[in-house]
Motif scaffolding. Structure first.
Motif, PDB file in Angstrom:
ATOM      1  N   LEU A 506       0.721  -1.260   0.157  1.00 15.12           N
ATOM      2  CA  LEU A 506      -0.011  -0.037  -0.098  1.00 15.12           C
ATOM      3  C   LEU A 506       1.015   1.311   0.093  1.00 15.12           C
ATOM      4  N   TRP A 507       1.909   1.244   0.861  1.00 19.85           N
ATOM      5  CA  TRP A 507       2.853   2.390   1.102  1.00 19.85           C
ATOM      6  C   TRP A 507       3.445   2.805  -0.273  1.00 19.85           C
ATOM      7  N   ALA A 508       4.400   1.511  -0.968  1.00 17.68           N
ATOM      8  CA  ALA A 508       5.096   1.617  -2.102  1.00 17.68           C
ATOM      9  C   ALA A 508       4.190   2.086  -3.200  1.00 17.68           C
ATOM     10  N   ARG A 510       1.263   3.690  -3.352  1.00 20.70           N
ATOM     11  CA  ARG A 510       0.700   5.011  -3.107  1.00 20.70           C
ATOM     12  C   ARG A 510       1.673   6.036  -3.604  1.00 20.70           C
ATOM     13  N   TRP A 511       2.993   5.810  -2.894  1.00 24.02           N
ATOM     14  CA  TRP A 511       4.094   6.645  -3.173  1.00 24.02           C
ATOM     15  C   TRP A 511       4.428   6.957  -4.563  1.00 24.02           C
ATOM     16  N   GLN A 512       4.563   5.654  -5.430  1.00 20.63           N
ATOM     17  CA  GLN A 512       4.915   5.630  -6.842  1.00 20.63           C
ATOM     18  C   GLN A 512       3.691   6.523  -7.591  1.00 20.63           C
ATOM     19  N   ALA A 513       2.461   6.188  -7.206  1.00 21.18           N
ATOM     20  CA  ALA A 513       1.684   7.107  -7.616  1.00 21.18           C
ATOM     21  C   ALA A 513       1.391   8.396  -7.680  1.00 21.18           C
ATOM     22  N   MET A 514       1.679   8.869  -6.401  1.00 18.06           N
ATOM     23  CA  MET A 514       1.932  10.213  -6.005  1.00 18.06           C
ATOM     24  C   MET A 514       3.056  10.929  -6.734  1.00 18.06           C
ATOM     25  N   THR A 515       4.227  10.326  -6.557  1.00 17.24           N
ATOM     26  CA  THR A 515       5.245  11.010  -7.033  1.00 17.24           C
ATOM     27  C   THR A 515       5.124  11.074  -8.763  1.00 17.24           C
ATOM     28  N   ALA A 516       4.369  10.432  -9.427  1.00 13.78           N
ATOM     29  CA  ALA A 516       4.043  10.596 -10.939  1.00 13.78           C
ATOM     30  C   ALA A 516       3.210  12.020 -11.029  1.00 13.78           C
ATOM     31  N   GLN A 517       2.452  12.551 -10.104  1.00 17.86           N
ATOM     32  CA  GLN A 517       1.581  13.577 -10.236  1.00 17.86           C
ATOM     33  C   GLN A 517       2.685  15.081 -10.469  1.00 17.86           C
ATOM     34  N   ARG A 518       1.911  16.016 -10.967  1.00 14.28           N
ATOM     35  CA  ARG A 518       2.661  17.251 -11.087  1.00 14.28           C
ATOM     36  C   ARG A 518       1.873  18.576 -10.321  1.00 14.28           C
ATOM     37  N   GLU A 566      -1.487   3.574   7.857  1.00 16.55           N
ATOM     38  CA  GLU A 566      -1.880   2.467   7.554  1.00 16.55           C
ATOM     39  C   GLU A 566      -2.442   2.108   6.288  1.00 16.55           C
ATOM     40  N   SER A 567      -3.114   3.192   5.548  1.00 20.29           N
ATOM     41  CA  SER A 567      -3.533   3.258   4.456  1.00 20.29           C
ATOM     42  C   SER A 567      -2.605   3.575   3.208  1.00 20.29           C
ATOM     43  N   GLY A 568      -1.105   3.735   3.649  1.00 20.90           N
ATOM     44  CA  GLY A 568       0.142   3.923   2.787  1.00 20.90           C
ATOM     45  C   GLY A 568       0.332   5.312   2.490  1.00 20.90           C
ATOM     46  N   HIS A 569      -0.071   6.506   3.371  1.00 19.29           N
ATOM     47  CA  HIS A 569       0.256   7.618   2.823  1.00 19.29           C
ATOM     48  C   HIS A 569       1.649   8.035   3.455  1.00 19.29           C
ATOM     49  N   GLY A 570       2.530   8.918   2.672  1.00 17.99           N
ATOM     50  CA  GLY A 570       3.818   9.002   2.872  1.00 17.99           C
ATOM     51  C   GLY A 570       4.036  10.296   3.211  1.00 17.99           C
ATOM     52  N   VAL A 571       3.142  11.138   3.109  1.00 19.19           N
ATOM     53  CA  VAL A 571       3.420  12.788   3.217  1.00 19.19           C
ATOM     54  C   VAL A 571       2.276  13.368   3.821  1.00 19.19           C
ATOM     55  N   ALA A 572       2.196  13.973   4.952  1.00 18.15           N
ATOM     56  CA  ALA A 572       1.323  14.968   5.516  1.00 18.15           C
ATOM     57  C   ALA A 572       1.708  15.981   6.356  1.00 18.15           C
ATOM     58  N   LEU A 573       0.955  16.850   6.493  1.00 13.71           N
ATOM     59  CA  LEU A 573       1.125  17.989   7.461  1.00 13.71           C
ATOM     60  C   LEU A 573       0.121  18.408   8.510  1.00 13.71           C
ATOM     61  N   TRP A 574       0.726  18.759   9.718  1.00 10.11           N
ATOM     62  CA  TRP A 574      -0.376  19.041  10.955  1.00 10.11           C
ATOM     63  C   TRP A 574       0.315  19.791  11.666  1.00 10.11           C
ATOM     64  N   SER A 575      -0.598  20.382  12.640  1.00 11.29           N
ATOM     65  CA  SER A 575      -0.160  21.531  13.663  1.00 11.29           C
ATOM     66  C   SER A 575       0.243  20.695  15.025  1.00 11.29           C
ATOM     67  N   LEU A 635       5.456  14.794   7.827  1.00 16.73           N
ATOM     68  CA  LEU A 635       5.807  13.448   7.510  1.00 16.73           C
ATOM     69  C   LEU A 635       6.304  13.460   5.956  1.00 16.73           C
ATOM     70  N   TYR A 636       7.333  12.828   5.822  1.00 13.98           N
ATOM     71  CA  TYR A 636       7.797  12.640   4.589  1.00 13.98           C
ATOM     72  C   TYR A 636       8.875  11.356   4.483  1.00 13.98           C
ATOM     73  N   ASP A 637       7.928  10.170   4.204  1.00 11.78           N
ATOM     74  CA  ASP A 637       8.404   8.994   4.508  1.00 11.78           C
ATOM     75  C   ASP A 637       8.555   8.106   3.312  1.00 11.78           C
ATOM     76  N   ASP A 638       9.783   8.045   2.783  1.00 12.48           N
ATOM     77  CA  ASP A 638       9.958   7.488   1.313  1.00 12.48           C
ATOM     78  C   ASP A 638      10.385   6.112   1.362  1.00 12.48           C
ATOM     79  N   PRO A 639       9.426   5.217   0.868  1.00 11.30           N
ATOM     80  CA  PRO A 639       9.544   3.842   1.016  1.00 11.30           C
ATOM     81  C   PRO A 639      10.627   3.310   0.168  1.00 11.30           C
ATOM     82  N   ARG A 640      11.294   4.069  -0.725  1.00  9.68           N
ATOM     83  CA  ARG A 640      12.197   3.718  -1.418  1.00  9.68           C
ATOM     84  C   ARG A 640      13.573   3.693  -0.691  1.00  9.68           C
TER      85      ARG A 640
END
Length: 655
Positions: A506-508, A510-518, A566-575, A635-640
């Motif tokens: 899931l993590w890998a 989503r990361w691959q799909a996210m990094t393909a976006q612009r 748990e759903s594979g998100h590798g990037v997030a922002l919070w206060s 959060l910046y969690d690169d599965p590579r």
């Protein structure tokens, strides 16, 4: 200094005190200390440790000439009060008298501004018990060895009485206190002392104390018989036409520097000193420079100050830096001009007047050209440093074992462990900075390149994601309007400790799909009016970055972060400072709107850590329109680039 020595010793003796339990006149002596500023006493941490290890808020007494007052520990450098022996570099403690400092009339020592380790003759002051009374004692001693960076070895034929620990070492040659007694040597004469430059390790507290110290001495205080530290230091200086930089000049200059906003960090002070001295700075002289006075302390040749042109030029640089940030330095400027007018070398006055800030210290324009954004390195794209914080398994408050890992980023091998926790018991979250700052600071400085500081990632359990890592300093923790923080100097990201080892699908994916976006946008998390469920997070668009206006460590924020991971998100922002209550406020709406602007500026997720660093730099430059981003964590969690796997079995808490 010769004929004035006895008068100088009388001032040092008057500033020396002893510490004891709060109740009863017959309580035994704990040890000695000395006033360094109004209401502030410096002593050895081991003098207090036995009495305060269980309760650092305990009230005790400080007694000396004209002073008998309640006091409390303000701060010590101890990282482990239960350790069998106190490391020399940690054996300092700052104590504050109860109440308003102005209610006490007491002497204060003059503290050296030079960090160079002293050798030669010194006078040691302290108290010793001789029932039924406690007595003051002064001992002639000699420093005949050094243990850099802070250790002074006292010649073995000196006999220190019990109780002198924590007392000051006065250098009669310069009229300055250069250290404090750490210990006698077991079964031997002589002992060890801590150089006064170790006081700089207190960070912001050091700045506060030294500003009060320099303000007090700059006010021309007088003892009962009319003596004054500066006058006695000045008395042995031959008269001249204004070329020499005198103790009176130094005292006035340090008072003016203390009134200015503090420098942001050591590199700023070091760069101005190097410009002042045309690059002529010896190795090892710039370990810690948290205050402007510490830069002044580098303007010596041995124990003698350089020609008055040099410190005046340094002051002019500090004036230029302060003025460029909107600071008020008119009084300093007028004093520089008056003092320069007394120097007879008129042909050299432009050496002081014509200073220009080096380009790297020029403030960034509010509306200048776009900054260069440095993408966060992927596999083989550059070095990263990781701090892995592993919780101790056991009852009681959470403590962490730490490891420091280096990924050289050349693609040739696995990350290597650089250093690790060796105390055996771990550290509380608020204690982590002290043990990390030495090894981590050294590694970061080694791997930094000009204009490209190495990124730092901190891996810890998700329930501790609100740890204010981006506010860490290696000498203190504070808000980002003090620019020496990690998050204002380099890319700082968090990673999930639970994701050590090989990444899940899931993590890998989503990361691959996210990094393909612009193009990217923010996803308000948890969604309004939608029950939190794994499906909601798994089905979220790959170009939607979770953004939370609340902490990630408890309440709804903790649930949302758990589901995101748990759903594979590798990037997030919070206060990390947000409210955990259900209802959002106007501040939440502002955060979401600004986060949307930030994320909309990205062409790749790898730009986000550096764009956040730019915001933090703006905050450090007092840009009020950037204040919304101060509590943001990333959060910046690169599965590579997976975190190193666990080595061996989990470590249990020691019994």
């Amino acid at each position: 200094m010769t004929e004035n020595n006895e008068r100088l010793y009388a001032l040092a003796r008057a500033a020396t005190v002893h510490l004891l339990a709060a109740e009863g006149d017959d309580r035994p002596l704990w040890g000695s200390g000395f006033f360094v500023a109004p209401g502030w006493v410096l002593t050895a941490a081991h003098v207090l440790r036995r009495h305060l290890a269980a309760d650092q808020s305990l009230v005790f007494r400080v007694r000396g000439e004209g002073v008998d007052a309640e006091a409390r520990l303000e701060r010590w450098l101890l990282t482990d009060p239960g350790r069998a022996t106190v490391p020399l570099e940690e054996d300092l403690a700052l104590v504050r008298l109860a109440g308003d400092p102005e209610q006490y009339q007491h002497e204060c020592v003059w503290l050296a501004d030079r960090a160079a380790l002293r050798s030669g003759a010194v006078k040691v002051f302290g108290y010793y018990p001789e029932p039924p009374h406690t007595h003051a004692r002064a001992v002639d001693a000699e420093i005949n060895g050094q243990e850099p960076p802070y250790g002074l070895i006292i010649k073995p034929d000196i006999d220190f009485p019990a109780g002198v620990s924590g007392g000051p070492l006065l250098d009669p040659g310069t009229g300055a206190v250069v250290g404090l007694v750490k210990s006698r040597r077991k079964q031997q004469d002589g002992g060890k002392a801590v150089a006064i430059s170790a006081l700089r390790r207190f960070g912001q507290t050091y700045r506060t104390v030294m500003a009060a110290h320099d303000e007090w001495h700059g006010g021309d205080p007088r003892s009962e018989n009319g003596d004054n530290w500066t006058d006695l230091q000045e008395a042995e200086i031959p008269a001249d036409r204004g070329e020499r930089w005198t103790p009176r000049d130094r005292c006035a200059a340090l008072r003016l520097l203390a009134a200015l906003p503090a420098p942001p960090d050591t590199p700023t002070v070091e760069l101005l000193v190097r410009r002042t001295r045309s690059g002529n700075v010896g190795p090892g002289e710039t370990r810690e420079l948290p205050a402007w006075r510490d830069g002044h302390g580098m303007l010596y040749e041995g124990t003698r100050p350089l020609d008055a042109f040099t410190p005046l030029r340094y002051l002019k640089y500090v004036e230029a830096y302060t003025r460029s940030r909107g600071g008020d330095c008119d009084e300093l400027a007028r004093w520089i001009q008056r003092r320069l007018g007394r120097h007879p070398r008129r042909d050299m006055h432009d050496f002081v007047r014509d200073v220009r800030l080096p380009p790297e210290l020029e403030p960034a324009p509010a509306d200048g050209p776009a900054r260069v954004v440095i993408p966060y390195p992927g596999p083989g794209e550059g070095p990263t440093v990781a701090v892995v914080l592993d919780p101790v398994i056991g009852p009681g408050p959470v403590r962490f074992y730490w490891q420091i890992w280096l990924d050289d980023g050349d693609g040739s091998g696995e990350p290597e462990m650089y250093d690790s926790e060796d105390s055996g018991h771990g550290y509380l979250p608020d204690e982590l900075v002290q043990p990390l700052r030495g090894p981590l600071g050294t590694l970061l400085r080694t791997k930094d390149r000009k204009g490209r500081p190495v990124p730092l990632e901190v891996a810890l359990p998700a329930e501790h994601f609100d740890t204010a890592v981006h506010r860490w300093r290696f000498d203190d923790i504070a808000q980002l309007n003090d620019t020496g923080h990690l998050g204002a100097r380099r890319q700082v990201v968090l990673r999930s400790l639970a994701r050590r080892g090989d990444p899940d699908k899931l993590w890998a994916d989503r990361w691959q799909a996210m990094t393909a976006q612009r193009r990217f946008g923010g996803w308000r998390t948890p969604p309004r009016g939608v029950p939190a469920s794994p499906g909601t997070y798994q089905e979220a668009a790959v170009d939607a970055i979770p953004v939370m206006c609340r902490p990630a460590g408890h309440g709804q924020g903790q649930t949302a972060m758990r589901l995101a991971l748990e759903s594979g998100h590798g990037v997030a922002l919070w206060s990390i400072d947000g409210k955990s209550a259900h209802a959002c406020t106007e501040a939440c709406d502002l955060l979401y709107a600004k986060a949307e602007e930030l994320l909309g500026s990205l062409g790749s997720p790898a730009e986000l850590p550096d764009r956040l660093r730019h915001l933090r730099q703006d905050i450090s430059e007092q840009r009020p329109d950037r204040a919304w981003a101060e509590p943001l964590a990333l959060l910046y969690d690169d599965p590579r680039r997976p975190l190193p796997g666990e080595e061996g079995n989990p470590l249990d808490a020691p019994r």
